[in-house]
Motif scaffolding. Structure first.
Motif, PDB file in Angstrom:
ATOM      1  N   ALA A  48       1.104  -0.894  -0.129  1.00  0.00           N
ATOM      2  CA  ALA A  48      -0.508   0.180   0.002  1.00  0.00           C
ATOM      3  C   ALA A  48       0.554   1.353  -0.272  1.00  0.00           C
ATOM      4  CB  ALA A  48      -0.658   0.179   1.491  1.00  0.00           C
ATOM      5  N   ARG A  49       2.063   1.527   1.041  1.00  0.00           N
ATOM      6  CA  ARG A  49       2.391   2.646   0.855  1.00  0.00           C
ATOM      7  C   ARG A  49       3.551   2.951  -0.501  1.00  0.00           C
ATOM      8  NH1 ARG A  49       7.185   3.754   1.412  1.00  0.00           N
ATOM      9  NH2 ARG A  49       8.355   1.937   1.112  1.00  0.00           N
ATOM     10  N   LEU A  50       4.079   1.803  -1.031  1.00  0.00           N
ATOM     11  CA  LEU A  50       4.330   1.812  -2.021  1.00  0.00           C
ATOM     12  C   LEU A  50       3.973   2.234  -3.546  1.00  0.00           C
ATOM     13  CD1 LEU A  50       7.254  -1.059  -1.954  1.00  0.00           C
ATOM     14  CD2 LEU A  50       8.246   1.676  -2.466  1.00  0.00           C
ATOM     15  N   ARG A  51       2.473   1.797  -3.509  1.00  0.00           N
ATOM     16  CA  ARG A  51       1.763   1.894  -4.249  1.00  0.00           C
ATOM     17  C   ARG A  51       1.262   3.780  -4.008  1.00  0.00           C
ATOM     18  NH1 ARG A  51       1.442   2.500  -8.598  1.00  0.00           N
ATOM     19  NH2 ARG A  51      -0.141   2.833  -9.943  1.00  0.00           N
ATOM     20  N   ILE A  52       1.574   4.059  -3.757  1.00  0.00           N
ATOM     21  CA  ILE A  52       0.957   5.032  -3.134  1.00  0.00           C
ATOM     22  C   ILE A  52       2.209   6.523  -3.659  1.00  0.00           C
ATOM     23  CG2 ILE A  52       0.757   7.744  -1.030  1.00  0.00           C
ATOM     24  CD1 ILE A  52      -1.657   5.796  -0.693  1.00  0.00           C
ATOM     25  N   ALA A  53       3.895   5.840  -3.197  1.00  0.00           N
ATOM     26  CA  ALA A  53       4.679   6.586  -3.409  1.00  0.00           C
ATOM     27  C   ALA A  53       5.495   6.875  -4.600  1.00  0.00           C
ATOM     28  CB  ALA A  53       5.251   5.838  -2.950  1.00  0.00           C
ATOM     29  N   GLN A  54       4.826   5.217  -5.722  1.00  0.00           N
ATOM     30  CA  GLN A  54       4.388   4.633  -7.265  1.00  0.00           C
ATOM     31  C   GLN A  54       3.911   6.260  -7.428  1.00  0.00           C
ATOM     32  OE1 GLN A  54       3.699   1.419  -7.213  1.00  0.00           O
ATOM     33  NE2 GLN A  54       5.892   0.396  -6.949  1.00  0.00           N
ATOM     34  N   ILE A  55       2.364   6.293  -7.277  1.00  0.00           N
ATOM     35  CA  ILE A  55       1.810   7.439  -7.424  1.00  0.00           C
ATOM     36  C   ILE A  55       1.765   8.941  -7.375  1.00  0.00           C
ATOM     37  CG2 ILE A  55      -0.764   8.360  -7.452  1.00  0.00           C
ATOM     38  CD1 ILE A  55      -1.430   5.388  -7.401  1.00  0.00           C
ATOM     39  N   ASN A  56       2.241   9.119  -5.897  1.00  0.00           N
ATOM     40  CA  ASN A  56       2.943  11.018  -5.661  1.00  0.00           C
ATOM     41  C   ASN A  56       3.759  11.220  -6.708  1.00  0.00           C
ATOM     42  OD1 ASN A  56       1.055  11.330  -3.644  1.00  0.00           O
ATOM     43  ND2 ASN A  56       2.072  10.743  -1.756  1.00  0.00           N
ATOM     44  N   GLY A  57       4.725   9.918  -6.665  1.00  0.00           N
ATOM     45  CA  GLY A  57       5.931  10.228  -7.243  1.00  0.00           C
ATOM     46  C   GLY A  57       7.173  10.491  -6.337  1.00  0.00           C
ATOM     47  N   CYS A  58       6.618  10.773  -4.931  1.00  0.00           N
ATOM     48  CA  CYS A  58       7.956  11.080  -3.730  1.00  0.00           C
ATOM     49  C   CYS A  58       9.558  10.131  -3.890  1.00  0.00           C
ATOM     50  CB  CYS A  58       7.687  11.063  -2.793  1.00  0.00           C
ATOM     51  SG  CYS A  58       7.955  11.526  -0.880  1.00  0.00           S
ATOM     52  N   ILE A  59      10.150  10.718  -4.425  1.00  0.00           N
ATOM     53  CA  ILE A  59      11.365  10.259  -4.768  1.00  0.00           C
ATOM     54  C   ILE A  59      11.601   9.793  -3.208  1.00  0.00           C
ATOM     55  CG2 ILE A  59      14.034  10.394  -5.155  1.00  0.00           C
ATOM     56  CD1 ILE A  59      11.428  10.788  -7.283  1.00  0.00           C
ATOM     57  N   PHE A  60      11.760  10.636  -1.801  1.00  0.00           N
ATOM     58  CA  PHE A  60      11.994  10.404  -0.690  1.00  0.00           C
ATOM     59  C   PHE A  60      11.215   8.429  -0.484  1.00  0.00           C
ATOM     60  CE2 PHE A  60      11.651   9.620   4.090  1.00  0.00           C
ATOM     61  CZ  PHE A  60      13.070   9.264   4.234  1.00  0.00           C
ATOM     62  N   CYS A  61       9.773   8.977  -0.440  1.00  0.00           N
ATOM     63  CA  CYS A  61       9.096   7.749  -0.628  1.00  0.00           C
ATOM     64  C   CYS A  61       9.135   6.429  -1.341  1.00  0.00           C
ATOM     65  CB  CYS A  61       7.508   7.769  -0.293  1.00  0.00           C
ATOM     66  SG  CYS A  61       7.560   9.258   0.477  1.00  0.00           S
ATOM     67  N   LEU A  62      10.074   7.045  -2.699  1.00  0.00           N
ATOM     68  CA  LEU A  62      10.075   5.321  -3.299  1.00  0.00           C
ATOM     69  C   LEU A  62      11.406   5.224  -2.878  1.00  0.00           C
ATOM     70  CD1 LEU A  62       9.502   7.423  -6.785  1.00  0.00           C
ATOM     71  CD2 LEU A  62       7.976   5.152  -5.769  1.00  0.00           C
ATOM     72  N   ASP A  63      12.239   5.335  -2.421  1.00  0.00           N
ATOM     73  CA  ASP A  63      13.625   4.653  -2.018  1.00  0.00           C
ATOM     74  C   ASP A  63      13.441   4.452  -0.925  1.00  0.00           C
ATOM     75  OD1 ASP A  63      16.341   4.446  -2.497  1.00  0.00           O
ATOM     76  OD2 ASP A  63      16.705   6.238  -1.430  1.00  0.00           O
ATOM     77  N   TRP A  64      12.305   4.758   0.213  1.00  0.00           N
ATOM     78  CA  TRP A  64      12.614   4.053   1.472  1.00  0.00           C
ATOM     79  C   TRP A  64      11.382   2.502   1.727  1.00  0.00           C
ATOM     80  CZ3 TRP A  64      12.918   5.746   6.637  1.00  0.00           C
ATOM     81  CH2 TRP A  64      12.984   5.118   7.738  1.00  0.00           C
ATOM     82  N   ARG A  65      12.246   1.740   2.602  1.00  0.00           N
ATOM     83  CA  ARG A  65      11.665   0.921   3.115  1.00  0.00           C
ATOM     84  C   ARG A  65      11.886   0.279   4.610  1.00  0.00           C
ATOM     85  NH1 ARG A  65      11.026   1.259  -1.375  1.00  0.00           N
ATOM     86  NH2 ARG A  65      11.713   0.113  -3.921  1.00  0.00           N
ATOM     87  N   THR A  66       9.996  -0.089   4.241  1.00  0.00           N
ATOM     88  CA  THR A  66       9.798  -0.165   6.152  1.00  0.00           C
ATOM     89  C   THR A  66      10.658  -1.338   6.663  1.00  0.00           C
ATOM     90  OG1 THR A  66       7.968   1.316   5.759  1.00  0.00           O
ATOM     91  CG2 THR A  66       8.440  -0.180   7.777  1.00  0.00           C
ATOM     92  N   GLU A  67      11.276  -0.997   7.704  1.00  0.00           N
ATOM     93  CA  GLU A  67      11.676  -2.560   7.955  1.00  0.00           C
ATOM     94  C   GLU A  67      11.335  -2.599   9.408  1.00  0.00           C
ATOM     95  OE1 GLU A  67      16.668  -3.131   9.886  1.00  0.00           O
ATOM     96  OE2 GLU A  67      16.045  -1.961   8.551  1.00  0.00           O
TER      97      GLU A  67
END
Length: 162
Positions: A48-67
């Protein structure tokens, strides 16, 4: 960037903490709460988080991975999120999380009874509300970072030099 950041200031810290402290600090607490208090599994959370990041185009969010407990999703997971409809890497909960993120972001007026029936078969009411709040946070704050242009100057903790 679309706003001025004073020399020597961290863009995220400045925007979220200093520029509008009455709003930014509360927003950052909500954003952090999504990660700190989630009961969702890592795979559906990240889909869910990555799909929103892909739609938003947020570079930071696309690079982030939850651990969680030293575990992150596999490197090919982000590509699978793009292909959420047909990927064999997802179970039904993960696929639904990606679908919900996409529809929440792009087509929320058309979340129909059929969709909610499928959600109810795989998620509890608590999980649906939690996922909905998480989607709202990611949509709002990832988009804010991207629109203001601060997503390109954010540095992941793993990329910071000591």
């Amino acid at each position: 960037m679309n706003i001025d950041i004073p020399e020597g200031k961290d863009p995220i810290g400045y925007v979220w903490g200093e520029l509008v402290p009455g709003i930014g600090i509360a927003a950052s607490q909500f954003s952090l709460a999504v990660y700190a208090h989630t009961t969702l599994g890592l795979r559906e959370f990240e889909a869910a988080r990555l799909r929103i990041a892909q739609i938003n185009g947020c570079i930071f969010c696309l690079d982030w991975r939850t651990e969680r407990d030293g575990v992150k999703v596999e490197p090919e997971f982000a590509d699978a999120v793009l292909d959420w409809r047909t990927t064999e890497l997802f179970d039904e909960r993960t696929r639904l999380a990606a679908e919900y993120a996409e529809r929440y972001t792009l087509d929320h007026h058309n979340l129909d009874d059929e969709f909610w029936k499928r959600m109810g078969e795989h998620y509890t009411q608590q999980e649906i509300v939690e996922l909905s709040m998480s989607l709202g946070a990611w949509l709002a704050f990832g988009r804010l970072n991207h629109v203001l242009g601060i997503d390109t100057v954010c540095v992941l903790p793993s990329h910071q030099s000591s």
